[in-house]
Design a protein around this motif. Structure first.
Motif, PDB file in Angstrom:
ATOM      1  N   GLY A 135      -4.733  36.211 -42.504  1.00  0.00           N
ATOM      2  CA  GLY A 135      -3.669  37.196 -42.333  1.00  0.00           C
ATOM      3  C   GLY A 135      -2.897  36.994 -41.042  1.00  0.00           C
ATOM      4  O   GLY A 135      -2.351  37.943 -40.496  1.00  0.00           O
ATOM      5  N   ALA A 136      -2.852  35.768 -40.553  1.00  0.00           N
ATOM      6  CA  ALA A 136      -2.102  35.472 -39.332  1.00  0.00           C
ATOM      7  C   ALA A 136      -1.153  34.320 -39.600  1.00  0.00           C
ATOM      8  O   ALA A 136      -1.583  33.205 -39.882  1.00  0.00           O
ATOM      9  N   ALA A 137       0.126  34.607 -39.536  1.00  0.00           N
ATOM     10  CA  ALA A 137       1.130  33.586 -39.837  1.00  0.00           C
ATOM     11  C   ALA A 137       1.535  32.798 -38.595  1.00  0.00           C
ATOM     12  O   ALA A 137       2.162  31.752 -38.695  1.00  0.00           O
ATOM     13  N   GLU A 138       1.166  33.306 -37.420  1.00  0.00           N
ATOM     14  CA  GLU A 138       1.688  32.727 -36.193  1.00  0.00           C
ATOM     15  C   GLU A 138       0.943  31.457 -35.790  1.00  0.00           C
ATOM     16  O   GLU A 138      -0.282  31.376 -35.946  1.00  0.00           O
ATOM     17  N   PRO A 139       1.689  30.497 -35.234  1.00  0.00           N
ATOM     18  CA  PRO A 139       1.044  29.259 -34.758  1.00  0.00           C
ATOM     19  C   PRO A 139      -0.032  29.547 -33.710  1.00  0.00           C
ATOM     20  O   PRO A 139      -0.934  28.733 -33.505  1.00  0.00           O
ATOM     21  N   GLN A 140       0.059  30.711 -33.062  1.00  0.00           N
ATOM     22  CA  GLN A 140      -0.939  31.065 -32.057  1.00  0.00           C
ATOM     23  C   GLN A 140      -2.353  31.096 -32.661  1.00  0.00           C
ATOM     24  O   GLN A 140      -3.333  30.775 -31.991  1.00  0.00           O
ATOM     25  N   ALA A 141      -2.451  31.452 -33.938  1.00  0.00           N
ATOM     26  CA  ALA A 141      -3.771  31.483 -34.587  1.00  0.00           C
ATOM     27  C   ALA A 141      -4.339  30.062 -34.687  1.00  0.00           C
ATOM     28  O   ALA A 141      -5.534  29.842 -34.441  1.00  0.00           O
ATOM     29  N   ASP A 142      -3.481  29.100 -35.020  1.00  0.00           N
ATOM     30  CA  ASP A 142      -3.926  27.703 -35.094  1.00  0.00           C
ATOM     31  C   ASP A 142      -4.417  27.248 -33.722  1.00  0.00           C
ATOM     32  O   ASP A 142      -5.438  26.568 -33.598  1.00  0.00           O
ATOM     33  N   VAL A 143      -3.641  27.643 -32.696  1.00  0.00           N
ATOM     34  CA  VAL A 143      -3.984  27.226 -31.333  1.00  0.00           C
ATOM     35  C   VAL A 143      -5.338  27.822 -30.920  1.00  0.00           C
ATOM     36  O   VAL A 143      -6.196  27.131 -30.361  1.00  0.00           O
ATOM     37  N   GLU A 144      -5.534  29.088 -31.228  1.00  0.00           N
ATOM     38  CA  GLU A 144      -6.786  29.748 -30.850  1.00  0.00           C
ATOM     39  C   GLU A 144      -7.993  29.070 -31.514  1.00  0.00           C
ATOM     40  O   GLU A 144      -9.018  28.818 -30.882  1.00  0.00           O
ATOM     41  N   LEU A 145      -7.837  28.767 -32.799  1.00  0.00           N
ATOM     42  CA  LEU A 145      -8.928  28.102 -33.524  1.00  0.00           C
ATOM     43  C   LEU A 145      -9.228  26.715 -32.957  1.00  0.00           C
ATOM     44  O   LEU A 145     -10.393  26.319 -32.848  1.00  0.00           O
ATOM     45  N   LEU A 146      -8.167  26.001 -32.620  1.00  0.00           N
ATOM     46  CA  LEU A 146      -8.371  24.650 -32.091  1.00  0.00           C
ATOM     47  C   LEU A 146      -8.965  24.700 -30.688  1.00  0.00           C
ATOM     48  O   LEU A 146      -9.818  23.882 -30.337  1.00  0.00           O
ATOM     49  N   ALA A 147      -8.543  25.690 -29.903  1.00  0.00           N
ATOM     50  CA  ALA A 147      -9.119  25.838 -28.560  1.00  0.00           C
ATOM     51  C   ALA A 147     -10.604  26.185 -28.676  1.00  0.00           C
ATOM     52  O   ALA A 147     -11.435  25.698 -27.900  1.00  0.00           O
ATOM     53  N   MET A 148     -10.939  26.981 -29.677  1.00  0.00           N
ATOM     54  CA  MET A 148     -12.347  27.331 -29.871  1.00  0.00           C
ATOM     55  C   MET A 148     -13.157  26.096 -30.274  1.00  0.00           C
ATOM     56  O   MET A 148     -14.254  25.874 -29.751  1.00  0.00           O
ATOM     57  N   ALA A 149     -12.616  25.300 -31.181  1.00  0.00           N
ATOM     58  CA  ALA A 149     -13.314  24.069 -31.587  1.00  0.00           C
ATOM     59  C   ALA A 149     -13.499  23.147 -30.388  1.00  0.00           C
ATOM     60  O   ALA A 149     -14.578  22.576 -30.170  1.00  0.00           O
ATOM     61  N   ASP A 150     -12.442  23.020 -29.593  1.00  0.00           N
ATOM     62  CA  ASP A 150     -12.487  22.163 -28.413  1.00  0.00           C
ATOM     63  C   ASP A 150     -13.552  22.651 -27.425  1.00  0.00           C
ATOM     64  O   ASP A 150     -14.344  21.867 -26.897  1.00  0.00           O
ATOM     65  N   GLN A 151     -13.587  23.966 -27.220  1.00  0.00           N
ATOM     66  CA  GLN A 151     -14.586  24.513 -26.288  1.00  0.00           C
ATOM     67  C   GLN A 151     -16.002  24.314 -26.811  1.00  0.00           C
ATOM     68  O   GLN A 151     -16.928  24.006 -26.050  1.00  0.00           O
ATOM     69  N   LEU A 152     -16.176  24.463 -28.116  1.00  0.00           N
ATOM     70  CA  LEU A 152     -17.495  24.234 -28.712  1.00  0.00           C
ATOM     71  C   LEU A 152     -17.966  22.805 -28.433  1.00  0.00           C
ATOM     72  O   LEU A 152     -19.105  22.596 -27.993  1.00  0.00           O
TER      73      LEU A 152
END
Ligand code: ATP
Ligand code: MG
Length: 410
Positions: A135-152
């Motif tokens: 339910g998130a159309a904004e590119p910010q959601a993609d960025v947040e997910l990728l930042a989380m993967a990167d941090q993991l």
């Protein structure tokens, strides 16, 4: 007649010892990181109605066409052991009224099942960690997910040598135009493509780009690229994702030939890849799947997510040395077993890891405890008022444990 012990099923694994510790370490790290990013934990069923997967993944994908464990139940209904998490989570979003929480950030992990040829890093029952923003159309959601993967990956200590490769598949319009151009390009050389790709040509031409067959690779190099077909919106979207990654300090490289195995992706598609795992080089993959909810009969709902194989992450992390116990309680005389039991329980209740050593020859128990490598030892032997306690080990830790359990060092 002797009874033969049944063997484990091909493609399943019994995970034990250092490998099990590495597996647990991956899951624990994921749990910690997903909390930092405020993803809510969900538990999902292991099986679903078959159509949940066949409709959302697409009939032509490898997973649906040949890898699913499907079975009929009473009444003739077809069920399938989940081959991935996303479809089931999408189904739940629609059937359980999770819409009211949108944008919803959820995470889960557990076993998945795919009928594949087993090899190193590829199993029939394997495990994934998974994160989705629905339910998130904004590119910010993609960025947040990728930042989380990167941090993991950083927190697992495996980010060196693992690269985030990124592509955009455009919106539906861009993707359709690109698809048509790819069909035209490959149709011209159809006879020279691999058998698999000849079949993909009409059904799923994007997958040809993903082919590892040398016969296809030659024609992939000069295939039309998505960039030529991107609408202005799709370009803006991708630019916002990459700008966000740069701002978050997440390194990425563009791979214009990156397509994901599943049909439902739009816009962002990504994989974290490494050359340290041989042929099984993708450790984490995902993307945006704005069309998925509609394929399940729901309203258009933008969403993005990723999944990573726990076994592959654990292989990169490597065997984990088991942490030594904080304390070992040694009962040097069987008459003191109840005292020992009380003491080891008190130590554990105070939050310290502890082991009770009370079996085997009493004289050898102390040596056994020393070999066990615990950071401190509490040895109980007969003495004044029933027992004497000898201690040994890290002085600071000893003092903390003694204080916590209320014993006074002699
Ligand atoms: P591959 O190209 O390796 O088959 P995939 O595209 O099928 O991967 P996804 O469906 O994107 O994989 O799953 C995400 C991750 O799950 C993969 O990157 C990998 O780490 C892991 N994975 C997928 N299939 C298996 C399997 N059979 N055994 C172990 N791990 C797997
Ligand atoms: Mg696969």
């Amino acid at each position: 007649m002797s009874i033969k012990t049944p063997q484990a099923v091909r493609g399943t694994q019994d995970i034990f010892g250092p490998e099990a510790d590495a597996f647990a370490h991956v899951v624990e790290t994921f749990e910690r990181v997903r909390r930092l990013y405020r993803f809510r934990r969900v538990e999902m069923p292991v099986f679903e109605r078959t159509e949940v997967f066949s409709r959302s993944l697409g009939e032509t994908t490898d997973v649906v066409s040949k890898e699913m464990y499907s079975f009929e139940v009473r009444g003739g209904e077809s069920l399938t052991l989940r081959p991935e998490f996303t479809a089931g989570i999408a189904r739940a979003f629609l059937t359980d009224g999770w819409k009211q929480y949108a944008p919803l950030k959820v995470a889960t992990h557990g076993p998945l099942f795919r009928y594949e040829r087993p090899q190193k890093g590829r199993y029939r029952q394997f495990h994934q960690i998974d994160a989705e923003v629905i339910g998130a159309a904004e590119p910010q959601a993609d960025v947040e997910l990728l930042a989380m993967a990167d941090q993991l990956l950083r927190e697992l200590g495996i980010s060196d040598g693992v690269t985030l490769t990124l592509n955009t598949l455009g919106d539906a319009e861009s993707r359709d135009a690109w698809r048509a151009a790819l069909v035209e390009h490959f149709r011209g050389v159809k006879a020279e493509l691999s058998e698999d790709s000849q079949e993909r040509l009409e059904k799923n031409p994007l997958r040809i780009l993903d082919s590892k067959d040398e016969r296809d690779r030659r024609f992939v190099a000069d295939a039309p690229q998505i960039d030529t077909f991107l609408s202005a919106e799709a370009q803006d979207f991708f630019a916002a994702v990459t700008a966000g990654l740069d701002a978050a300090g997440v390194a990425w490289t563009r791979n214009a030939a990156l397509v994901r195995g599943l049909d439902y992706y739009r816009h962002t598609a990504f994989e974290f890849v490494t050359d340290r795992l041989g042929a099984q080089g993708t450790v984490l993959g995902g993307g945006r799947y704005d069309g998925l909810m509609e394929s399940l009969g729901g309203p258009a709902t933008p969403a993005v997510g990723w999944a990573a194989g726990i076994e592959r992450l654990a292989m990169l992390v490597g065997a984990q040395a088991e942490a030594p116990a904080d304390a070992s309680v040694v009962v040097e005389d069987d008459a003191l077993l109840t005292r020992g039991t009380a003491m080891v329980t008190a130590i554990r209740r105070a939050g310290f890891t502890a082991e009770l050593v009370a079996t085997g020859s009493p004289r050898k128990r102390f040596d056994k405890a020393v070999k066990g490598g615990a950071l401190t030892l509490f040895a109980l032997s007969p003495g004044e008022d029933g027992a004497a306690v000898r201690t040994k080990g890290d002085a600071e830790l000893l003092a903390r444990i003694e204080q916590a359990i209320g014993i006074v060092a002699p």
